[in-house]
Design a protein around this motif. Structure first.
Motif, short mmCIF file in Angstrom:
data_model
loop_
_atom_site.label_atom_id
_atom_site.label_comp_id
_atom_site.label_asym_id
_atom_site.label_seq_id
_atom_site.Cartn_x
_atom_site.Cartn_y
_atom_site.Cartn_z
N ALA A 90 -10.24 4.91 -3.42
CA ALA A 90 -10.11 3.74 -2.51
C ALA A 90 -10.32 2.23 -3.31
O ALA A 90 -9.90 1.22 -2.45
N ASP A 91 -10.65 2.29 -4.08
CA ASP A 91 -10.26 0.56 -4.76
C ASP A 91 -8.85 0.17 -4.83
O ASP A 91 -8.55 -1.17 -4.99
N GLN A 118 -2.34 -4.86 6.21
CA GLN A 118 -3.94 -4.07 6.90
C GLN A 118 -3.87 -2.75 7.24
O GLN A 118 -2.17 -2.33 7.25
N CYS A 119 -4.42 -1.98 6.47
CA CYS A 119 -4.91 -0.87 7.49
C CYS A 119 -6.62 -0.25 8.38
O CYS A 119 -6.50 -1.22 8.56
N PRO A 156 -10.48 2.61 7.57
CA PRO A 156 -11.51 2.24 6.71
C PRO A 156 -10.67 2.71 4.81
O PRO A 156 -10.36 4.02 5.33
N PHE A 157 -11.03 1.53 4.10
CA PHE A 157 -10.11 2.59 2.75
C PHE A 157 -10.97 3.62 2.73
O PHE A 157 -10.52 4.63 1.52
N GLU A 158 -12.52 3.02 2.74
CA GLU A 158 -12.98 4.75 1.97
C GLU A 158 -13.20 5.61 2.75
O GLU A 158 -12.58 7.49 2.26
N ALA A 160 -4.29 -5.95 -0.32
CA ALA A 160 -4.86 -7.29 -0.83
C ALA A 160 -3.82 -7.99 -1.53
O ALA A 160 -3.79 -9.11 -0.74
N LEU A 163 0.84 -1.23 0.04
CA LEU A 163 0.36 -0.02 0.04
C LEU A 163 0.46 1.14 0.32
O LEU A 163 0.86 2.28 -0.96
N CYS A 193 -6.29 1.47 -3.22
CA CYS A 193 -5.54 1.14 -2.12
C CYS A 193 -5.95 0.11 -1.45
O CYS A 193 -4.65 -0.57 -0.77
N GLU A 194 -7.75 -0.21 -1.92
CA GLU A 194 -7.34 -1.60 -0.89
C GLU A 194 -7.06 -2.86 -2.05
O GLU A 194 -6.94 -3.75 -0.95
N ASP A 195 -6.78 -2.83 -3.67
CA ASP A 195 -6.42 -3.60 -3.85
C ASP A 195 -5.04 -3.84 -3.45
O ASP A 195 -4.12 -4.79 -3.54
#
Length: 204
Positions: free
Chosen positions: A136-137, A149-150, A153-155, A144, A81, A139-141
């Motif tokens: 957010a997409d 772990q973040c 929340p990614f949002e 993953a 990330l 970042c989350e990808d």
């Protein structure tokens, strides 16, 4: 007359709209002036887009797609990330901010125009929701892919990244200084990474 399909015609009109709005401002971009730039009859313009609001939403989508295309080349790494945040924010700045003041100003004008125009308020909401969802997409990808772990929340992380970039871009538009902006962008990246408090994947 050469036949042009409806999707191609719509894209031609959107491209013309972006040129006019960047040059003359969003408020002064009438459907008539946009039709002239696109070199199509006003009736063709009104057939492709039933209202200026519909056309503005297509412009917002087109700008967001451009941003996504620029960032898409930076999201395939498994480096984690932090690496993707750093690469994406610096890539975004170098390719869509430096030397592109007219694009950034147009985006802000789209927001303020929508907020001040009755019936267009939801367009501003859509504009920023798309920006945040895109961030957010990726970042989350990235997290993953690396099994990380973040801490937030990614949002929320995405909203803060967008807000931070907005502030830096506005300052750069008002007082262009590449050296200062690079330093401030680096500081923003450091703050975002600190907030994320990225945790590595658990040991096997």
């Amino acid at each position: 007359m050469v036949y042009v399909s409806a999707p191609v015609r719509r894209q031609q009109i959107v491209a013309a709209a972006r040129r006019v709005m960047a040059r003359d401002g969003v408020a002064d971009a009438s459907l008539r002036s946009l039709a002239a730039e696109a070199e199509v009859p006003l009736g063709t313009m009104q057939h492709a887009f039933k209202s200026k609001r519909e056309l503005l939403q297509a412009v917002v989508d087109d700008v967001n797609d451009e941003i996504a295309d620029v960032l898409g080349t930076s999201t395939t790494s498994d480096g984690g990330l932090e690496e993707v945040i750093r690469r994406n924010l610096t890539t975004f700045w170098s390719r869509l901010v430096t030397g592109h003041s007219e694009l950034q100003l147009m985006q802000y004008e789209l927001t303020t125009h929508a907020l001040r125009s009755a019936g267009h308020e939801r367009l501003a909401n859509w504009q920023y929701r798309r920006y945040s969802e895109s961030v957010a997409d990726w970042c989350e990808d990235a997290a993953a892919r690396a099994g990380e772990q973040c801490a937030v929340p990614f949002e929320q992380l995405a909203r803060l990244i967008v807000a931070g970039l907005d502030g830096l871009i506005l300052q750069h538009l008002c007082d262009p200084d590449d050296r200062r902006s690079a330093q401030d962008l680096e500081a923003l990246i450091t703050m975002v990474v600190s907030l994320a408090d990225i945790q590595p994947p658990p040991s096997a």
